[in-house]
Design an enzyme around this catalytic site. Structure first.
Site, PDB file in Angstrom:
ATOM      1  N   ILE A  10      52.463  17.827 -21.190  1.00 26.95           N
ATOM      2  CA  ILE A  10      53.841  18.292 -20.979  1.00 26.95           C
ATOM      3  C   ILE A  10      54.835  17.130 -20.812  1.00 26.95           C
ATOM      4  CG2 ILE A  10      53.815  18.527 -18.432  1.00 26.95           C
ATOM      5  CD1 ILE A  10      55.063  21.349 -18.871  1.00 26.95           C
ATOM      6  N   ASN A  23      53.795  20.548  -4.987  1.00 24.22           N
ATOM      7  CA  ASN A  23      53.411  21.109  -3.680  1.00 24.22           C
ATOM      8  C   ASN A  23      54.682  21.222  -2.843  1.00 24.22           C
ATOM      9  OD1 ASN A  23      53.804  18.548  -2.212  1.00 24.22           O
ATOM     10  ND2 ASN A  23      52.038  17.889  -3.414  1.00 24.22           N
ATOM     11  N   VAL A  32      49.220  17.591 -12.889  1.00 25.34           N
ATOM     12  CA  VAL A  32      50.429  17.497 -13.712  1.00 25.34           C
ATOM     13  C   VAL A  32      51.577  16.860 -12.914  1.00 25.34           C
ATOM     14  CG1 VAL A  32      51.272  19.867 -13.285  1.00 25.34           C
ATOM     15  CG2 VAL A  32      51.771  18.745 -15.446  1.00 25.34           C
ATOM     16  N   ASP A  33      51.590  17.094 -11.627  1.00 22.09           N
ATOM     17  CA  ASP A  33      52.608  16.500 -10.734  1.00 22.09           C
ATOM     18  C   ASP A  33      52.537  14.965 -10.816  1.00 22.09           C
ATOM     19  OD1 ASP A  33      54.498  16.239  -8.744  1.00 22.09           O
ATOM     20  OD2 ASP A  33      53.275  17.089  -7.133  1.00 22.09           O
ATOM     21  N   THR A 117      46.648  26.823 -11.470  1.00 17.06           N
ATOM     22  CA  THR A 117      45.272  27.046 -11.945  1.00 17.06           C
ATOM     23  C   THR A 117      44.400  25.781 -11.916  1.00 17.06           C
ATOM     24  OG1 THR A 117      45.732  26.713 -14.303  1.00 17.06           O
ATOM     25  CG2 THR A 117      46.023  28.943 -13.440  1.00 17.06           C
ATOM     26  N   VAL A 119      44.151  22.397  -9.112  1.00 17.20           N
ATOM     27  CA  VAL A 119      43.752  22.148  -7.714  1.00 17.20           C
ATOM     28  C   VAL A 119      43.919  23.414  -6.850  1.00 17.20           C
ATOM     29  CG1 VAL A 119      44.349  20.792  -5.647  1.00 17.20           C
ATOM     30  CG2 VAL A 119      44.346  19.707  -7.875  1.00 17.20           C
ATOM     31  N   TYR A 120      44.906  24.253  -7.164  1.00 14.87           N
ATOM     32  CA  TYR A 120      45.178  25.447  -6.347  1.00 14.87           C
ATOM     33  C   TYR A 120      44.275  26.643  -6.688  1.00 14.87           C
ATOM     34  CZ  TYR A 120      49.247  23.310  -4.041  1.00 14.87           C
ATOM     35  OH  TYR A 120      50.084  22.517  -3.275  1.00 14.87           O
TER      36      TYR A 120
HETATM   37  N1  AR6 Z   1      50.372  18.292 -19.098  1.00 13.60           N
HETATM   38  C1  AR6 Z   1      50.139  19.632 -19.035  1.00 13.60           C
HETATM   39  N2  AR6 Z   1      49.292  20.204 -18.153  1.00 13.60           N
HETATM   40  C2  AR6 Z   1      48.629  19.382 -17.314  1.00 13.60           C
HETATM   41  C3  AR6 Z   1      48.810  17.972 -17.311  1.00 13.60           C
HETATM   42  C4  AR6 Z   1      49.729  17.438 -18.251  1.00 13.60           C
HETATM   43  N3  AR6 Z   1      49.979  16.125 -18.329  1.00 13.60           N
HETATM   44  N4  AR6 Z   1      47.999  17.448 -16.338  1.00 13.60           N
HETATM   45  C5  AR6 Z   1      47.323  18.468 -15.786  1.00 13.60           C
HETATM   46  N5  AR6 Z   1      47.694  19.632 -16.366  1.00 13.60           N
HETATM   47  P1  AR6 Z   1      47.371  21.108 -11.188  1.00 13.60           P
HETATM   48  P2  AR6 Z   1      48.154  23.257  -9.294  1.00 13.60           P
HETATM   49  C6  AR6 Z   1      47.210  21.004 -16.097  1.00 13.60           C
HETATM   50  O1  AR6 Z   1      46.154  20.828 -10.385  1.00 13.60           O
HETATM   51  O2  AR6 Z   1      46.871  23.967  -9.485  1.00 13.60           O
HETATM   52  C7  AR6 Z   1      49.067  18.532  -7.338  1.00 13.60           C
HETATM   53  O3  AR6 Z   1      48.410  17.541  -6.607  1.00 13.60           O
HETATM   54  C8  AR6 Z   1      45.879  21.175 -15.411  1.00 13.60           C
HETATM   55  O4  AR6 Z   1      44.802  20.951 -16.327  1.00 13.60           O
HETATM   56  O5  AR6 Z   1      48.182  19.966 -11.684  1.00 13.60           O
HETATM   57  O6  AR6 Z   1      49.425  24.051  -9.309  1.00 13.60           O
HETATM   58  C9  AR6 Z   1      50.342  19.012  -6.674  1.00 13.60           C
HETATM   59  O7  AR6 Z   1      51.000  17.988  -5.983  1.00 13.60           O
HETATM   60  C10 AR6 Z   1      45.970  22.621 -14.968  1.00 13.60           C
HETATM   61  O8  AR6 Z   1      45.666  23.484 -16.069  1.00 13.60           O
HETATM   62  O9  AR6 Z   1      48.413  22.073 -10.356  1.00 13.60           O
HETATM   63  C11 AR6 Z   1      49.843  20.080  -5.749  1.00 13.60           C
HETATM   64  O10 AR6 Z   1      49.370  19.536  -4.532  1.00 13.60           O
HETATM   65  C12 AR6 Z   1      47.465  22.788 -14.630  1.00 13.60           C
HETATM   66  O11 AR6 Z   1      48.119  21.645 -15.213  1.00 13.60           O
HETATM   67  C13 AR6 Z   1      48.703  20.693  -6.509  1.00 13.60           C
HETATM   68  O12 AR6 Z   1      48.225  19.672  -7.391  1.00 13.60           O
HETATM   69  C14 AR6 Z   1      47.784  22.839 -13.147  1.00 13.60           C
HETATM   70  O13 AR6 Z   1      46.902  22.014 -12.415  1.00 13.60           O
HETATM   71  C15 AR6 Z   1      49.163  21.865  -7.348  1.00 13.60           C
HETATM   72  O14 AR6 Z   1      48.043  22.482  -7.921  1.00 13.60           O
END
Ligand code: AR6
Length: 168
Positions: A10, A23, A32-33, A117, A119-120
């Protein structure tokens, strides 16, 4: 309004706004954050500090700084705790509030990651349906948003999005 899915990173997208699965501190994290903060540069963290956090399901906006996207819309999705803590409604709130903010800021194209989907641990199939349902129900209220891109970082996520788009 067009809804499409895309397998990719993204942070590379040149759209008006990308959504960050943040978060509640809005001070960065992994997934992704972390990728968004890394690509946007340190100014993004400085801007986020001024926002003083964000409640789960709500959304706040900043510039995109070094990103190709003009804006970043930050939303903390719900942590999955078994499903009886209002997680589904909170996930829908995240999508809806991001879309409303994008519309208010004259964004025509908005890209979402799969909020909650990673870490959460929100179940992917349910999350994909909620994403598609909420975006479709926003369609009639959108005045500026013309295209929503559901960005999957892995093929399993993309398959669930595509299935939800066909069935919801
Ligand atoms: N582009 C698109 N999608 C991505 C990318 C990217 N570069 N990197 C990861 N994903 P997550 P959450 C996907 O864990 O579950 C953070 O530490 C990943 O494969 O990023 O909402 C925050 O600070 C997955 O499908 O977010 C919070 O503490 C999706 O993005 C916590 O994680 C979401 O995974 C939020 O957890």
């Amino acid at each position: 309004m067009k809804i499409r899915t895309l397998l990719g990173d993204i942070t590379k997208l040149e759209c008006d706004a990308i959504v960050n699965a943040a978060n509640t501190s809005l001070l960065g994290g992994g997934g992704v954050d972390g990728a968004i903060h890394k690509a946007a540069g340190p100014e993004l963290l400085e801007a986020c500090k001024e926002l003083h956090g964000c409640d789960t399901g709500q959304a706040k906006i900043t510039w995109g700084y070094q990103l190709p996207a003009k804006y970043v819309i930050h939303t903390p999705g719900p942590i999955w705790r078994g499903g009886d803590q209002g997680e589904e409604a909170l996930l829908a709130d995240s999508y809806r509030n991001c879309l409303e903010l994008a519309d208010c800021h004259d964004c025509q194209t908005v890209a979402f990651p799969s909020i909650s989907t990673g870490v959460y641990r929100f179940p992917l199939e349910k999350a994909a349906k909620i994403a598609v349902e909420t975006i479709k129900s926003f369609e009639s209220r959108a005045s500026v948003v013309q295209e929503v891109i559901l960005v999957a970082f892995d093929s399993r996520t993309k398959e669930y999005y595509d299935r939800a788009l066909e069935t919801v």
